[in-house]
Design an enzyme around this catalytic site. Structure first.
Site, short mmCIF file in Angstrom:
data_model
loop_
_atom_site.label_atom_id
_atom_site.label_comp_id
_atom_site.label_asym_id
_atom_site.label_seq_id
_atom_site.Cartn_x
_atom_site.Cartn_y
_atom_site.Cartn_z
N SER A 60 -15.19 7.34 29.13
CA SER A 60 -15.03 8.75 28.76
C SER A 60 -15.64 8.97 27.39
O SER A 60 -15.65 8.07 26.54
CB SER A 60 -13.56 9.13 28.73
OG SER A 60 -13.37 10.43 28.19
N TYR A 120 -4.86 7.47 26.32
CA TYR A 120 -6.06 7.63 27.14
C TYR A 120 -7.32 7.35 26.33
O TYR A 120 -8.20 6.60 26.76
CB TYR A 120 -6.10 9.05 27.71
CG TYR A 120 -7.33 9.33 28.55
CD1 TYR A 120 -7.39 8.93 29.88
CD2 TYR A 120 -8.43 10.00 28.02
CE1 TYR A 120 -8.51 9.17 30.66
CE2 TYR A 120 -9.55 10.25 28.79
CZ TYR A 120 -9.59 9.84 30.10
OH TYR A 120 -10.71 10.08 30.86
#
Length: 270
Positions: free
Chosen positions: A151, A165
């Protein structure tokens, strides 16, 4: 031959896509099927995965089944089911993941356990246990392929309240490079795709409506959210002949978000 059909074909290849029933995982599965692969998709919701596989079977051979990387038992069961369904594995797409958003002051221990368990430990353990199949299917002419879903949050220095995350995706990026170095001599490429904002179930809370989508698009230098073909093109490059000499890459698919400059140190200039 330097033709698109040769460079991006995965004809005759067998792939496993975790979290393949929805979101970016489903896009990866659809792209691989369209380019000729046999695709197995697994997700923790078996019924939804089986339904997705039924729909995707219109494109090519696709099988769906329940599977999780949230714990050791889940990984072991997923590996066993993969081996039961196929004798060969050329492509592993580690897409399964989760997030947890909460303010810094109350961000809980259990968030770190859950997110790091799935996004890092689960990814690593599944790769470890399926690596022998990938090694056995690889050769110098056509490597086997591992693609991890990272990401832009793994490199950006703002967490958006998703501390675990963001840290987990940074770990995925680094683990990708480590495994790329270790597997190169075994003719297995290991790369990661680092998406920016895409409209998926995971991002629905922020960009799931028109106002949120417009707000999210404004943060991207290219002025839009990601589209299905952006991810499809990336996965076919990394798994096709065109990407056979690429390993250890963290491929940004983020519209320039990962290289957006900070505010000017000295202010604007006329």
């Amino acid at each position: 031959m330097l033709t698109p059909s040769a460079l991006f074909s995965v004809q005759g290849r067998t792939a496993l896509v975790t979290g393949g029933a929805t979101g970016l995982g489903r896009i990866c599965a659809e792209a691989l099927l369209g380019a000729g692969a046999r695709v197995l998709i697994a997700s923790r919701k078996a019924e939804a995965c089986e339904q997705a596989a039924h729909e995707l079977s219109a494109l090519g051979p696709c099988e769906g089944f329940g599977g999780t990387v949230a714990n050791e038992a889940g990984v072991a069961a997923l590996v066993a089911e993969t081996r039961r369904r196929t004798d060969v594995l050329h492509i592993l797409v580690n897409n399964a993941g989760l997030t947890w958003g909460e303010p810094f002051e109350t961000y809980p221990w259990k968030a770190w356990e859950r997110v790091m368990g799935v996004n890092v430990a689960g990814l690593f353990s599944l790769t470890r246990d399926l690596a022998p199949m990938l090694f056995a299917s690889a050769n110098a002419d056509r490597p086997s392929t591992i693609v991890n879903l990272g990401s832009v949050m793994g490199t950006a220095t703002h967490a958006e309240n998703a501390y675990a995350y963001s840290a987990s995706k940074a770990a995925v990026h680094h683990l990708t490079r480590i495994l790329a170095q270790e597997f190169a001599g075994r003719q297995v490429t290991v790369n990661a795709i680092a998406p920016g904002p895409f409209p998926t179930n995971m991002t629905r809370f922020a960009i799931g409506d028109e106002a949120g989508a417009a707000r999210g698009a404004k943060t991207v230098p290219m002025g839009r959210l990601g589209r299905e073909d952006d991810i499809a093109g990336a996965i076919l490059f990394l798994t096709g002949r065109g990407g056979a000499y690429t390993t250890g890459a963290i491929l940004p698919v983020d519209g320039g978000l990962g290289v957006a400059p900070p505010p000017s140190m000295f202010g604007g200039h006329e």
